[in-house]
Design a protein around this motif. Sequence first.
Motif, PDB file in Angstrom:
ATOM      1  N   UNK A  56      62.311 -41.029 -89.842  1.00 37.62           N
ATOM      2  CA  UNK A  56      62.537 -42.438 -90.166  1.00 37.62           C
ATOM      3  C   UNK A  56      61.217 -43.197 -90.243  1.00 37.62           C
ATOM      4  N   UNK A  57      60.331 -42.952 -89.316  1.00 38.57           N
ATOM      5  CA  UNK A  57      59.037 -43.641 -89.325  1.00 38.57           C
ATOM      6  C   UNK A  57      58.194 -43.229 -90.535  1.00 38.57           C
TER       7      UNK A  57
ATOM      8  N   UNK B 106      67.137 -46.644 -94.980  1.00 37.74           N
ATOM      9  CA  UNK B 106      67.713 -46.506 -93.645  1.00 37.74           C
ATOM     10  C   UNK B 106      67.132 -47.598 -92.757  1.00 37.74           C
ATOM     11  N   UNK B 107      68.029 -48.268 -91.993  1.00 34.83           N
ATOM     12  CA  UNK B 107      67.582 -49.346 -91.111  1.00 34.83           C
ATOM     13  C   UNK B 107      67.192 -48.843 -89.726  1.00 34.83           C
ATOM     14  N   UNK B 108      67.759 -47.707 -89.286  1.00 35.75           N
ATOM     15  CA  UNK B 108      67.453 -47.249 -87.941  1.00 35.75           C
ATOM     16  C   UNK B 108      68.160 -45.954 -87.607  1.00 35.75           C
ATOM     17  N   UNK B 109      67.771 -45.357 -86.468  1.00 31.99           N
ATOM     18  CA  UNK B 109      68.379 -44.105 -86.004  1.00 31.99           C
ATOM     19  C   UNK B 109      68.582 -44.182 -84.496  1.00 31.99           C
TER      20      UNK B 109
ATOM     21  N   UNK C 101      70.300 -42.226-100.891  1.00 28.74           N
ATOM     22  CA  UNK C 101      70.462 -42.107 -99.452  1.00 28.74           C
ATOM     23  C   UNK C 101      70.797 -40.679 -99.058  1.00 28.74           C
ATOM     24  N   UNK C 102      71.753 -40.060 -99.734  1.00 27.05           N
ATOM     25  CA  UNK C 102      72.136 -38.697 -99.375  1.00 27.05           C
ATOM     26  C   UNK C 102      70.972 -37.734 -99.597  1.00 27.05           C
ATOM     27  N   UNK C 103      70.236 -37.904-100.694  1.00 29.96           N
ATOM     28  CA  UNK C 103      69.068 -37.043-100.926  1.00 29.96           C
ATOM     29  C   UNK C 103      68.053 -37.201 -99.793  1.00 29.96           C
TER      30      UNK C 103
END
Length: 364
Positions: A22-23, A37-40, A125-127
């Motif tokens: 994510x980072x 993506x906003x977060x995990x 997103x899925x990729x």
Amino acid sequence: MWWSDETNQELVLTVQRLLTEYRRHLESIEPPAQPLVWGVGSAPDAFGGWTPSPAAMHGKWSHPPAMAHDKASEKSGSPSPGRYEHWVHPLVVANHDEVRSDGLDPLPGRYSLPSLRDAWRDTRLLHLLESWGVPDDTLIDLAGRPVPACQVNPTDEVSGRRPVSSATVGVTCRAGGSPAFITAGHLVAATGERVDVCATGPGGPKWVTGTVVDWQDPLGAGATGGYDYAVVVLDDPNDTVASVTHTGLTPTPRPPYVTTEVAVFGGPSGRRDGTVNGALNQLGDAQRQWLNVWQFGQSGLLQRGDSGSLAMVTDGPHQGSVLGHFVGGAGTTPRRFDHQYIQDLRSCLANGKLQIQVTLWGEA
């Protein structure tokens, strides 16, 4: 990792790996674009099941598949010794607007990854998630852009470069020995800034002033994120801060966990009771990244101006403990939030690099 899970190191390692991915994704974003993506983090599913005791299992429990349920115990009506709990999964909070821009129109909410694969096969997103190696039991939250919950009113005066905004007094404390309170850091711009507080207790209502003595806002914190808090000391020694009775800070969260009952004491919204249904290691947009926040539901409980509001556990073994303070949300309506986020106060005070000694006030 801000939460602990000795029973499931696979989950811990998975969330740590997703946080790294994510980072990297955040670092690849070119302004004014927003991330996919906003977060995990991690979250319990809606089903769960009976976990036998170690003696009954004759071995170490391993993480079950998504949405698992112990049908054998349910059928017998007399499960083996153990406990009922919700299974905890990796959680990805995805950008609802970007999914819609790819030609889909799903409702905001929580989905399992397998249920979305066919419909989302050709989406960016899925990729992206496939490139991260996201496991099949991952839960996906479709949400709007997370924003801080301060409110700017049409009649407010603008002083200098910063508009007047409003938030809520949160948990009371002592800062350097003086009566103080903790609120949202995004209310102010720096340590030393003055704030006005509408005191409604005995002798009020009246406006009193306070000074920010410690502060952090994750605005501009970059891909590694930051905390959101401001410690405010009242300027007049004759003014006092009332306290809410509590049992101290909520202990370090240890998934798997049963969904936690929580009350948030909002300014504009009043008391709002709901549940914590997710623990996010990091969340935000291209401008602001929060570390260690709880997801709070149901939808529509809180609004702008509730930032800083005290969140307290109301049930279970940690009843009466301080979870944190409300910092922001995401929503499709101008007033209320569909998704709401609480800054974890324990990790904030431990890791937020406070420059002044802060102790909570009102501990029973």
